[in-house]
Write a protein that holds these residues in place. Structure first.
Motif, PDB file in Angstrom:
ATOM      1  N   GLU A  92      32.388  30.006 -11.004  1.00 45.74           N
ATOM      2  CA  GLU A  92      33.068  31.293 -11.150  1.00 45.74           C
ATOM      3  C   GLU A  92      33.479  31.855  -9.790  1.00 45.74           C
ATOM      4  O   GLU A  92      33.530  33.076  -9.607  1.00 45.74           O
ATOM      5  CB  GLU A  92      32.145  32.289 -11.872  1.00 45.74           C
ATOM      6  N   ILE A  93      33.764  30.974  -8.840  1.00 45.31           N
ATOM      7  CA  ILE A  93      34.060  31.447  -7.481  1.00 45.31           C
ATOM      8  C   ILE A  93      35.498  31.183  -7.055  1.00 45.31           C
ATOM      9  O   ILE A  93      35.978  31.769  -6.084  1.00 45.31           O
ATOM     10  CB  ILE A  93      33.100  30.812  -6.453  1.00 45.31           C
ATOM     11  N   PHE A  94      36.200  30.293  -7.791  1.00 48.81           N
ATOM     12  CA  PHE A  94      37.588  29.982  -7.441  1.00 48.81           C
ATOM     13  C   PHE A  94      38.514  30.438  -8.557  1.00 48.81           C
ATOM     14  O   PHE A  94      38.143  31.268  -9.386  1.00 48.81           O
ATOM     15  CB  PHE A  94      37.741  28.480  -7.181  1.00 48.81           C
ATOM     16  N   GLU A 154      36.277  23.950 -12.369  1.00 47.48           N
ATOM     17  CA  GLU A 154      35.749  22.927 -13.261  1.00 47.48           C
ATOM     18  C   GLU A 154      34.979  21.860 -12.484  1.00 47.48           C
ATOM     19  O   GLU A 154      35.292  21.566 -11.330  1.00 47.48           O
ATOM     20  CB  GLU A 154      36.896  22.268 -14.038  1.00 47.48           C
ATOM     21  N   TYR A 155      33.970  21.303 -13.157  1.00 44.33           N
ATOM     22  CA  TYR A 155      33.232  20.169 -12.594  1.00 44.33           C
ATOM     23  C   TYR A 155      33.958  18.887 -13.011  1.00 44.33           C
ATOM     24  O   TYR A 155      33.962  18.537 -14.199  1.00 44.33           O
ATOM     25  CB  TYR A 155      31.793  20.141 -13.103  1.00 44.33           C
ATOM     26  N   GLU A 156      34.554  18.219 -12.062  1.00 43.27           N
ATOM     27  CA  GLU A 156      35.303  17.000 -12.364  1.00 43.27           C
ATOM     28  C   GLU A 156      34.635  15.815 -11.688  1.00 43.27           C
ATOM     29  O   GLU A 156      34.411  15.824 -10.480  1.00 43.27           O
ATOM     30  CB  GLU A 156      36.752  17.127 -11.894  1.00 43.27           C
ATOM     31  N   LEU A 165      45.081  21.764  -5.206  1.00 47.59           N
ATOM     32  CA  LEU A 165      44.051  22.365  -4.351  1.00 47.59           C
ATOM     33  C   LEU A 165      44.284  23.857  -4.094  1.00 47.59           C
ATOM     34  O   LEU A 165      43.398  24.540  -3.574  1.00 47.59           O
ATOM     35  CB  LEU A 165      43.985  21.632  -3.010  1.00 47.59           C
ATOM     36  N   GLN A 166      45.445  24.363  -4.438  1.00 52.81           N
ATOM     37  CA  GLN A 166      45.766  25.753  -4.116  1.00 52.81           C
ATOM     38  C   GLN A 166      44.870  26.753  -4.838  1.00 52.81           C
ATOM     39  O   GLN A 166      44.677  27.876  -4.363  1.00 52.81           O
ATOM     40  CB  GLN A 166      47.230  26.037  -4.440  1.00 52.81           C
ATOM     41  N   CYS A 167      44.285  26.328  -5.961  1.00 54.07           N
ATOM     42  CA  CYS A 167      43.415  27.264  -6.691  1.00 54.07           C
ATOM     43  C   CYS A 167      42.089  27.487  -5.981  1.00 54.07           C
ATOM     44  O   CYS A 167      41.304  28.353  -6.382  1.00 54.07           O
ATOM     45  CB  CYS A 167      43.185  26.782  -8.114  1.00 54.07           C
ATOM     46  N   TYR A 168      41.806  26.727  -4.911  1.00 52.00           N
ATOM     47  CA  TYR A 168      40.626  27.019  -4.095  1.00 52.00           C
ATOM     48  C   TYR A 168      40.874  28.218  -3.178  1.00 52.00           C
ATOM     49  O   TYR A 168      39.936  28.744  -2.581  1.00 52.00           O
ATOM     50  CB  TYR A 168      40.246  25.806  -3.249  1.00 52.00           C
TER      51      TYR A 168
END
Length: 485
Positions: free
Chosen positions: A223-225, A231-233, A292-295
């Protein structure tokens, strides 16, 4: 290849029966006084400091209904002086930006910038009026033994900071007697069970799901990004699905870095006579990679190419990159002198045996960096160069020894070859058997056909119709004329 309690893979996954190589390289700053005044940092790599890393999963529980396992991680480190770099003992004096001081400043600037003035006063009390923002300590003290933070002060600023530390940084500090806090880079990880509960798939229902992370602390996602980046991938990084092809993109989730990595196939390779596929990975370009932009909070706030911001993950203002800023934006490397990026020494690589998905050789290399924040509100920081600089980098290595590669050969490849030979023998035997059955089934027809053909030939030539004749070379034979005497 499943994580069934009865398999060899499960036993190795739960407790790796050999240590991993854990090498740490520190960056010693040779011009700390000049950097304090705004000069470009000059660094010299010192290392490796070699440790054996024993990995174990504890508090393991199987859940048959969901085909999952829950566990916690336990890592233990043992210093091996004889395997360190030439002449290194761990007692060398190292000069580098103070991780605790710079980290605290970064957190305060982000969360409570109005408290910056008080932080400067707190440092003066805790660290006895330090001359600069650098730490000067022995290597092993920085890494594991710890640096004392004197919280036995009665002044308001030091006391307020120490109270906040006890509340917010309880998992990063060792609290000793008389209000003495001890800080180190890896001391809290050594021999201490990690608090997070990891849930992974066993792969008994579907072997391609083996090791896949589906929850941490019971939560199916972070719940941080933003969006997909929560998601755990992928797997937990210690086991992978079998039957890898060169077109497969592997996935593994790193709990330490709060993100998934997706190594890609580079080339075919080999290890101790076993054919392997080499995969490599990097940090990526957050600003220009849509995945990667959602980080980042927005593309404009993403770090430079090759850098990863750990502030949301670890709560500390650290940046991760490849060692020596390999594959980073050139401007990052230009701000520090003394770095020599080398793809052979600093890239992330894994050699997989493709049938079982077993990693035979692995080199995970990452560098931790910090920003020398420039701010007028703290005297120690008013002239800093305001650039990201390296602290240390680590290499976590794996190379299966002959015991385990031989086990792989004897349990997989030798039986595989035997099966291959038997297959063709059985195919040949089957063909011969089929031909014999056909001959046996049609033997009467074949015999009748053979006899019929023989009778026709005999009818064409009849001995009784053949006449014996005398043949002369001159003509027909005649009686000689009688001659009267």
């Amino acid at each position: 290849m499943t994580l069934s309690p009865k398999t060899d893979v499960r036993q190795m996954w739960q407790k790796i029966p050999f240590p991993l190589d854990f090498k740490i390289y520190l960056f010693n700053y040779t011009n700390a006084e000049e950097v304090q005044k705004g000069a470009i940092p000059i660094v010299k790599e010192v290392g490796p400091y070699y440790f054996e890393e024993w990995k174990e999963k504890v508090e393991v529980e199987d859940h048959d209904d969901s085909d999952t396992i829950t566990y916690k991680k336990l890592d233990t480190f043992y210093f091996k002086k004889e395997l360190c770099g030439p002449g290194l003992t761990g007692e060398e004096l190292i000069v580098l930006p103070h991780p605790f001081m710079m980290g605290t400043i970064g957190v305060v600037i982000r969360d409570k910038p109005a408290m910056l003035n008080m932080i400067g006063k707190a440092f003066n009390g805790i660290f006895d009026n330090p001359p600069d923002i650098f730490i000067r300590a022995k290597a092993l003290d920085i890494l594991f033994r710890g640096i004392v933070i004197n919280c036995a002060r009665t002044e308001f600023a030091p006391k307020a900071l120490c109270t906040a530390l006890k509340k917010e940084a309880a998992n990063r500090l060792i609290f000793g007697p008389n209000n003495q806090y001890v800080f180190s880079l890896f001391g809290m990880r050594n021999g201490t069970t990690d608090s997070h509960v990891v849930t992974v798939m066993r792969g008994m229902n579907n072997v391609m799901d083996v090791g896949k992370v589906i929850a941490i602390d019971g939560k199916p996602k972070m719940e941080i990004f933003r969006d997909k980046c929560n998601e755990y991938e992928g797997t937990d990084g210690t086991v992978f699905p079998p039957f890898l092809t060169q077109s497969d993109r592997l996935e593994s989730f790193s709990g330490d870095l709060c993100r998934s990595f997706k190594p890609w196939f580079q080339k075919e390779s080999s290890y101790t006579g076993l054919k392997t596929n080499r995969y490599i990975a990097n940090i990526g370009d957050y600003a220009n990679d849509p995945d990667l932009q959602c980080y980042c909070d927005s593309p404009d706030t993403c770090p430079a190419k090759g850098m990863m911001d750990l502030v949301k993950c670890m709560g500390a203002p650290l940046y991760v990159s490849l060692p020596h800023f390999l594959d980073c934006d050139p401007k990052i490397g230009e701000a520090v002198k003394g770095l020599n990026p080398d793809v052979n020494e600093h890239e992330i690589l894994i050699d997989f045996e493709p049938i079982t998905g077993t990693p035979l050789v692995a080199r995970q290399r990452v560098q931790f960096n910090i920003k020398l924040v420039k701010t007028e509100k703290i005297d120690l920081c008013k002239d800093l160069p305001d650039t990201i600089v390296p602290l240390f980098w680590i290499e976590e290595g794996l190379a299966l020894n002959k015991t385990f590669t031989n086990m792989l050969k004897h349990q997989l490849f030798i039986p595989k070859r035997v099966v291959g030979v038997l297959r063709w023998l059985l195919v040949s035997f089957g063909l011969l058997t089929a031909m014999a059955c056909i001959l046996f089934h049609y033997k009467d027809n074949i015999m009748h056909f053979a006899v019929s053909n023989g009778s026709d030939s005999a009818a064409k030539i009849r001995p009784e119709e053949t006449e014996q004749r005398e043949i002369s070379v001159i003509g027909e034979a005649r009686e000689p004329p009688k001659v009267e005497m």
